[in-house]
Design a protein around this motif. Structure first.
Motif, PDB file in Angstrom:
ATOM      1  N   ILE A 137      13.726  14.987 -61.209  1.00 27.80           N
ATOM      2  CA  ILE A 137      13.467  16.231 -61.662  1.00 27.80           C
ATOM      3  C   ILE A 137      12.465  16.062 -62.942  1.00 27.80           C
ATOM      4  O   ILE A 137      11.452  16.729 -63.064  1.00 27.80           O
ATOM      5  CB  ILE A 137      14.547  17.110 -61.796  1.00 27.80           C
ATOM      6  N   GLU A 138      13.126  15.121 -63.601  1.00 32.29           N
ATOM      7  CA  GLU A 138      12.200  14.826 -64.839  1.00 32.29           C
ATOM      8  C   GLU A 138      10.674  14.411 -64.468  1.00 32.29           C
ATOM      9  O   GLU A 138       9.959  14.681 -65.407  1.00 32.29           O
ATOM     10  CB  GLU A 138      13.006  13.825 -65.760  1.00 32.29           C
ATOM     11  N   ARG A 139      10.643  13.708 -63.817  1.00 33.16           N
ATOM     12  CA  ARG A 139       9.292  13.008 -63.111  1.00 33.16           C
ATOM     13  C   ARG A 139       8.441  14.015 -62.688  1.00 33.16           C
ATOM     14  O   ARG A 139       7.201  14.162 -62.942  1.00 33.16           O
ATOM     15  CB  ARG A 139       9.712  11.937 -62.064  1.00 33.16           C
ATOM     16  N   CYS A 165       8.920  13.198 -52.895  1.00 33.03           N
ATOM     17  CA  CYS A 165       9.977  13.592 -51.953  1.00 33.03           C
ATOM     18  C   CYS A 165      11.557  13.275 -52.616  1.00 33.03           C
ATOM     19  O   CYS A 165      11.637  11.994 -52.710  1.00 33.03           O
ATOM     20  CB  CYS A 165       9.899  13.540 -50.507  1.00 33.03           C
ATOM     21  N   LEU A 166      12.156  13.887 -52.546  1.00 35.09           N
ATOM     22  CA  LEU A 166      13.925  13.745 -52.871  1.00 35.09           C
ATOM     23  C   LEU A 166      14.714  14.001 -51.504  1.00 35.09           C
ATOM     24  O   LEU A 166      14.688  15.197 -51.252  1.00 35.09           O
ATOM     25  CB  LEU A 166      14.201  14.411 -54.008  1.00 35.09           C
ATOM     26  N   ASN A 209      23.359  10.219 -56.025  1.00 36.94           N
ATOM     27  CA  ASN A 209      23.858  10.048 -57.431  1.00 36.94           C
ATOM     28  C   ASN A 209      23.249  11.063 -58.388  1.00 36.94           C
ATOM     29  O   ASN A 209      22.030  11.205 -58.032  1.00 36.94           O
ATOM     30  CB  ASN A 209      23.358   8.700 -57.718  1.00 36.94           C
ATOM     31  N   ALA A 210      23.885  11.738 -59.158  1.00 39.67           N
ATOM     32  CA  ALA A 210      23.528  12.936 -59.820  1.00 39.67           C
ATOM     33  C   ALA A 210      22.389  12.454 -60.781  1.00 39.67           C
ATOM     34  O   ALA A 210      21.281  13.078 -61.078  1.00 39.67           O
ATOM     35  CB  ALA A 210      24.343  13.609 -60.656  1.00 39.67           C
ATOM     36  N   LEU A 224      19.647  20.253 -61.278  1.00 40.21           N
ATOM     37  CA  LEU A 224      19.145  20.683 -60.047  1.00 40.21           C
ATOM     38  C   LEU A 224      19.336  22.158 -59.942  1.00 40.21           C
ATOM     39  O   LEU A 224      18.576  23.045 -59.220  1.00 40.21           O
ATOM     40  CB  LEU A 224      19.994  20.010 -58.927  1.00 40.21           C
ATOM     41  N   ARG A 225      20.588  22.768 -60.375  1.00 42.81           N
ATOM     42  CA  ARG A 225      20.761  24.008 -60.511  1.00 42.81           C
ATOM     43  C   ARG A 225      19.622  24.694 -61.135  1.00 42.81           C
ATOM     44  O   ARG A 225      18.967  25.806 -60.785  1.00 42.81           O
ATOM     45  CB  ARG A 225      22.121  24.171 -60.993  1.00 42.81           C
ATOM     46  N   GLY A 226      19.179  24.050 -62.348  1.00 39.45           N
ATOM     47  CA  GLY A 226      18.136  24.791 -63.207  1.00 39.45           C
ATOM     48  C   GLY A 226      16.984  24.775 -62.550  1.00 39.45           C
ATOM     49  O   GLY A 226      16.079  25.877 -62.838  1.00 39.45           O
ATOM     50  N   PHE A 227      16.679  23.495 -61.834  1.00 42.44           N
ATOM     51  CA  PHE A 227      15.208  23.381 -61.012  1.00 42.44           C
ATOM     52  C   PHE A 227      15.209  24.463 -59.917  1.00 42.44           C
ATOM     53  O   PHE A 227      14.342  25.205 -59.889  1.00 42.44           O
ATOM     54  CB  PHE A 227      15.379  21.858 -60.424  1.00 42.44           C
TER      55      PHE A 227
END
Length: 213
Positions: free
Chosen positions: A45-47, A91-92, A37-38, A106-109
């Motif tokens: 990523i926010e965390r 971990c993701l 899930n996006a 995700l692209r930005g990260f």
């Protein structure tokens, strides 16, 4: 002596969009989120941005990917099935092959110029992400190359992840079962063995990168 790896379920408040586990490697517990899930990727990523706020100008991220193995010559080249990211004890495991979408977060990260992504043979993983999903990774460092420079031994460029872990981290052997390596990473529900394997690769890459960068 081999390092013990175990996995157990953690409380999960969003069972429709994620699974949450504690993967223990030796004495370290890594909180591992598995999702297709996006929005869950957005939250992870926010965390990371929140928890590692003071390190964002030099954040180290363990990165690895898995895909379904193909056998023989000329067989279909399967797309990346999972992307694993690890920062500290977070971990993701993102099942990209089944994702509702690839989130812009995700692209930005992955393209953040201040972040450093580490792994063994990472350039081939980065190239495959670009080919399969048009995703770019800004700063990718092969930890084999980093170890070769630090220890003055070119042979480390050809050492696998767990061999590097013994040299850099001084830890015992961590088992990487071949039957899991060659398992079907395209399946909708990953097995506990696959989740352990995927988490450990990203986590150990992070720990090694932390020592070498």
């Amino acid at each position: 002596m081999a390092v013990q790896v175990s996995i157990r379920d953690l409380p999960n408040y969003y069972p429709d969009t994620q699974e949450v586990y504690s993967v223990t490697v030796g004495d370290e517990e890594i909180r591992t989120v598995v999702t297709k899930n996006a929005s869950t990727v957005d939250h992870w990523i926010e965390r990371v941005y929140s928890d590692y706020n003071y390190y964002l100008n030099h954040l180290i991220v363990g990165l690895d990917v898995e895909w379904r193995p193909a056998y023989g010559i000329g067989l279909y080249r399967y797309h990346v099935a999972t992307l694993q990211l690890c920062v500290g004890r977070r971990c993701l495991i993102f099942q990209m092959i089944h994702a509702d979408e690839i989130p812009e977060s995700l692209r930005g990260f992955l393209s953040n110029p201040y972040f450093r992504f580490v792994g063994v043979g990472i350039q081939s993983d980065v190239d495959k992400l670009g080919c399969d999903y048009n995703i770019g990774v800004m700063n990718a460092f092969d930890i084999g190359n980093l170890a070769a420079v630090k220890y003055g031994n070119k042979g480390f460029k050809n050492v696998g992840l767990m061999g590097l872990a013994e040299v850099v981290l001084g830890c015992g052997e961590i088992e990487k079962p071949r039957n899991v390596t060659l398992s079907n990473w395209d399946q909708y529900h990953l097995t506990p063995a696959q989740i352990k394997y995927a988490c450990v690769d990203a986590y150990v890459s992070f720990k090694i990168g932390e020592q070498l960068l």
